[in-house]
Design a protein around this motif. Structure first.
Motif, PDB file in Angstrom:
ATOM      1  N   PRO A 146       4.831 -37.849  48.540  1.00 44.50           N
ATOM      2  CA  PRO A 146       3.370 -37.931  48.929  1.00 44.50           C
ATOM      3  C   PRO A 146       2.260 -37.459  47.570  1.00 44.50           C
ATOM      4  O   PRO A 146       2.767 -36.686  46.875  1.00 44.50           O
ATOM      5  N   VAL A 147       1.400 -38.226  47.641  1.00 48.58           N
ATOM      6  CA  VAL A 147       0.598 -37.967  46.480  1.00 48.58           C
ATOM      7  C   VAL A 147       0.204 -36.783  46.420  1.00 48.58           C
ATOM      8  O   VAL A 147      -0.365 -36.053  45.356  1.00 48.58           O
ATOM      9  N   TRP A 148      -0.240 -36.010  47.306  1.00 47.30           N
ATOM     10  CA  TRP A 148      -0.722 -34.732  47.515  1.00 47.30           C
ATOM     11  C   TRP A 148       0.100 -33.695  47.007  1.00 47.30           C
ATOM     12  O   TRP A 148       0.082 -32.773  46.384  1.00 47.30           O
ATOM     13  N   ASP A 149       1.560 -33.887  47.222  1.00 51.03           N
ATOM     14  CA  ASP A 149       2.414 -32.953  46.751  1.00 51.03           C
ATOM     15  C   ASP A 149       2.541 -33.240  45.285  1.00 51.03           C
ATOM     16  O   ASP A 149       2.756 -32.177  44.498  1.00 51.03           O
ATOM     17  N   GLU A 150       2.550 -34.418  44.541  1.00 43.04           N
ATOM     18  CA  GLU A 150       2.473 -34.507  43.129  1.00 43.04           C
ATOM     19  C   GLU A 150       1.534 -34.038  42.598  1.00 43.04           C
ATOM     20  O   GLU A 150       1.338 -33.448  41.538  1.00 43.04           O
ATOM     21  N   LEU A 155       1.857 -30.369  42.358  1.00 43.78           N
ATOM     22  CA  LEU A 155       2.774 -29.762  41.069  1.00 43.78           C
ATOM     23  C   LEU A 155       2.111 -30.007  40.004  1.00 43.78           C
ATOM     24  O   LEU A 155       2.428 -28.924  39.118  1.00 43.78           O
ATOM     25  N   HIS A 156       1.316 -30.966  39.715  1.00 39.98           N
ATOM     26  CA  HIS A 156       0.442 -31.336  38.534  1.00 39.98           C
ATOM     27  C   HIS A 156      -0.439 -29.846  38.189  1.00 39.98           C
ATOM     28  O   HIS A 156      -0.715 -29.372  37.227  1.00 39.98           O
ATOM     29  N   ARG A 157      -1.004 -29.654  39.358  1.00 39.24           N
ATOM     30  CA  ARG A 157      -1.965 -28.395  39.207  1.00 39.24           C
ATOM     31  C   ARG A 157      -1.262 -27.212  39.168  1.00 39.24           C
ATOM     32  O   ARG A 157      -1.928 -26.202  38.354  1.00 39.24           O
ATOM     33  N   TYR A 158      -0.291 -27.167  39.608  1.00 43.27           N
ATOM     34  CA  TYR A 158       0.780 -25.615  39.385  1.00 43.27           C
ATOM     35  C   TYR A 158       1.013 -25.733  37.966  1.00 43.27           C
ATOM     36  O   TYR A 158       0.822 -24.550  37.240  1.00 43.27           O
ATOM     37  N   ALA A 159       1.201 -26.697  37.324  1.00 43.23           N
ATOM     38  CA  ALA A 159       1.720 -26.781  35.970  1.00 43.23           C
ATOM     39  C   ALA A 159       0.430 -26.536  35.108  1.00 43.23           C
ATOM     40  O   ALA A 159       0.480 -25.728  34.048  1.00 43.23           O
ATOM     41  N   VAL A 160      -0.654 -26.990  35.320  1.00 45.12           N
ATOM     42  CA  VAL A 160      -1.960 -26.727  34.510  1.00 45.12           C
ATOM     43  C   VAL A 160      -2.243 -25.415  34.849  1.00 45.12           C
ATOM     44  O   VAL A 160      -2.583 -24.652  33.791  1.00 45.12           O
ATOM     45  N   THR A 161      -2.288 -24.606  35.986  1.00 49.87           N
ATOM     46  CA  THR A 161      -2.574 -23.294  36.169  1.00 49.87           C
ATOM     47  C   THR A 161      -1.716 -22.276  35.596  1.00 49.87           C
ATOM     48  O   THR A 161      -2.066 -21.470  34.734  1.00 49.87           O
ATOM     49  N   ASP A 162      -0.332 -22.839  35.265  1.00 48.59           N
ATOM     50  CA  ASP A 162       0.675 -21.898  34.398  1.00 48.59           C
ATOM     51  C   ASP A 162       0.124 -22.105  32.879  1.00 48.59           C
ATOM     52  O   ASP A 162       0.502 -20.997  32.340  1.00 48.59           O
ATOM     53  N   ILE A 163      -0.127 -23.340  32.552  1.00 47.87           N
ATOM     54  CA  ILE A 163      -0.558 -23.526  31.006  1.00 47.87           C
ATOM     55  C   ILE A 163      -1.689 -22.569  30.659  1.00 47.87           C
ATOM     56  O   ILE A 163      -1.838 -22.063  29.912  1.00 47.87           O
ATOM     57  N   GLU A 164      -2.660 -22.776  31.678  1.00 46.87           N
ATOM     58  CA  GLU A 164      -4.084 -22.029  31.666  1.00 46.87           C
ATOM     59  C   GLU A 164      -3.875 -20.479  31.354  1.00 46.87           C
ATOM     60  O   GLU A 164      -4.163 -19.590  30.557  1.00 46.87           O
ATOM     61  N   ALA A 165      -2.631 -19.904  32.102  1.00 46.26           N
ATOM     62  CA  ALA A 165      -2.269 -18.541  32.078  1.00 46.26           C
ATOM     63  C   ALA A 165      -1.729 -18.204  31.062  1.00 46.26           C
ATOM     64  O   ALA A 165      -1.963 -17.088  30.382  1.00 46.26           O
ATOM     65  N   VAL A 166      -0.914 -19.028  30.281  1.00 44.94           N
ATOM     66  CA  VAL A 166      -0.441 -18.895  29.199  1.00 44.94           C
ATOM     67  C   VAL A 166      -1.500 -18.790  27.821  1.00 44.94           C
ATOM     68  O   VAL A 166      -1.632 -17.671  26.969  1.00 44.94           O
ATOM     69  N   ILE A 167      -2.385 -19.593  27.793  1.00 47.90           N
ATOM     70  CA  ILE A 167      -3.475 -19.682  26.943  1.00 47.90           C
ATOM     71  C   ILE A 167      -4.483 -18.275  27.109  1.00 47.90           C
ATOM     72  O   ILE A 167      -4.559 -18.011  26.059  1.00 47.90           O
ATOM     73  N   THR A 168      -4.704 -18.150  28.295  1.00 49.88           N
ATOM     74  CA  THR A 168      -5.548 -16.869  28.393  1.00 49.88           C
ATOM     75  C   THR A 168      -4.847 -15.496  27.933  1.00 49.88           C
ATOM     76  O   THR A 168      -5.317 -14.825  27.224  1.00 49.88           O
ATOM     77  N   ALA A 169      -3.547 -15.552  28.573  1.00 48.12           N
ATOM     78  CA  ALA A 169      -2.905 -14.546  28.063  1.00 48.12           C
ATOM     79  C   ALA A 169      -2.718 -14.370  26.333  1.00 48.12           C
ATOM     80  O   ALA A 169      -2.841 -13.087  25.949  1.00 48.12           O
ATOM     81  N   THR A 170      -2.443 -15.194  25.721  1.00 51.57           N
ATOM     82  CA  THR A 170      -2.561 -15.575  24.392  1.00 51.57           C
ATOM     83  C   THR A 170      -3.699 -15.101  23.705  1.00 51.57           C
ATOM     84  O   THR A 170      -3.849 -14.315  22.603  1.00 51.57           O
ATOM     85  N   ARG A 171      -4.862 -15.564  24.268  1.00 55.17           N
ATOM     86  CA  ARG A 171      -6.171 -15.128  23.727  1.00 55.17           C
ATOM     87  C   ARG A 171      -6.480 -13.733  23.881  1.00 55.17           C
ATOM     88  O   ARG A 171      -7.242 -13.004  22.979  1.00 55.17           O
ATOM     89  N   LEU A 219      10.460 -33.486  40.561  1.00 53.38           N
ATOM     90  CA  LEU A 219       9.900 -33.842  38.995  1.00 53.38           C
ATOM     91  C   LEU A 219       8.507 -34.552  39.041  1.00 53.38           C
ATOM     92  O   LEU A 219       8.373 -35.650  39.922  1.00 53.38           O
ATOM     93  N   VAL A 220       7.685 -34.104  38.217  1.00 56.59           N
ATOM     94  CA  VAL A 220       6.204 -34.909  38.284  1.00 56.59           C
ATOM     95  C   VAL A 220       6.068 -34.941  36.616  1.00 56.59           C
ATOM     96  O   VAL A 220       6.630 -34.099  35.875  1.00 56.59           O
ATOM     97  N   PHE A 221       5.715 -36.064  36.162  1.00 60.98           N
ATOM     98  CA  PHE A 221       5.718 -36.176  34.610  1.00 60.98           C
ATOM     99  C   PHE A 221       4.119 -37.098  34.330  1.00 60.98           C
ATOM    100  O   PHE A 221       3.960 -37.709  35.282  1.00 60.98           O
ATOM    101  N   ALA A 222       3.984 -36.789  33.371  1.00 62.93           N
ATOM    102  CA  ALA A 222       2.649 -37.388  32.756  1.00 62.93           C
ATOM    103  C   ALA A 222       3.060 -37.744  31.004  1.00 62.93           C
ATOM    104  O   ALA A 222       3.455 -36.835  30.498  1.00 62.93           O
ATOM    105  N   VAL A 223       3.064 -38.933  30.815  1.00 65.44           N
ATOM    106  CA  VAL A 223       3.423 -39.591  29.460  1.00 65.44           C
ATOM    107  C   VAL A 223       2.464 -40.297  28.815  1.00 65.44           C
ATOM    108  O   VAL A 223       2.019 -41.204  29.431  1.00 65.44           O
ATOM    109  N   GLU A 224       2.181 -39.840  27.643  1.00 63.26           N
ATOM    110  CA  GLU A 224       1.000 -40.657  26.828  1.00 63.26           C
ATOM    111  C   GLU A 224       2.157 -41.802  26.300  1.00 63.26           C
ATOM    112  O   GLU A 224       2.896 -41.627  25.557  1.00 63.26           O
ATOM    113  N   VAL A 225       1.843 -42.934  26.240  1.00 63.86           N
ATOM    114  CA  VAL A 225       2.684 -44.083  25.956  1.00 63.86           C
ATOM    115  C   VAL A 225       1.553 -45.162  24.974  1.00 63.86           C
ATOM    116  O   VAL A 225       0.304 -45.020  24.940  1.00 63.86           O
ATOM    117  N   VAL A 226       2.223 -45.415  23.559  1.00 69.05           N
ATOM    118  CA  VAL A 226       1.652 -46.034  22.780  1.00 69.05           C
ATOM    119  C   VAL A 226       2.285 -47.533  22.586  1.00 69.05           C
ATOM    120  O   VAL A 226       3.504 -47.710  22.476  1.00 69.05           O
TER     121      VAL A 226
END
Length: 83
Positions: free
Chosen positions: A52-56, A59-75, A26-33
């Motif tokens: 290891p930080v490179w594995d983390e 996984l973040h890059r993999y998630a970003v790529t997935d989000i970008e693919a969804v946005i592209t398909a939607t457009r 699991l990798v996570f990024a949380v905006e905290v107030v």
């Protein structure tokens, strides 16, 4: 227990309740107030905590790529984002 272990357990329970598979990493990024000042911060981490930080990063890059693919398909489909 550490924060990352607590988050891993919580996410694994939710995923299981919704019929998804086991959570292995699991990798996570949380905006905290900040409560007092309203200042924004970023909390990021991974489980296992020894990942290891490179594995983390991978996984973040993999998630970003997935989000970008969804946005592209939607457009391409002419739909509005967020639907």
């Amino acid at each position: 227990m550490s924060l990352s272990e607590d988050l891993h357990q919580a996410v694994a329970s939710v995923m299981s309740a919704h019929g998804f598979g086991l959570v292995s990493r699991l990798v996570f990024a949380v905006e905290v107030v900040a409560e007092g000042t309203g200042e924004l911060g970023l909390l990021r981490g991974s489980t296992p905590a020894t990942m290891p930080v490179w594995d983390e990063l991978g996984l973040h890059r993999y998630a970003v790529t997935d989000i970008e693919a969804v946005i592209t398909a939607t457009r391409l489909a002419g739909e509005e984002e967020g639907e």
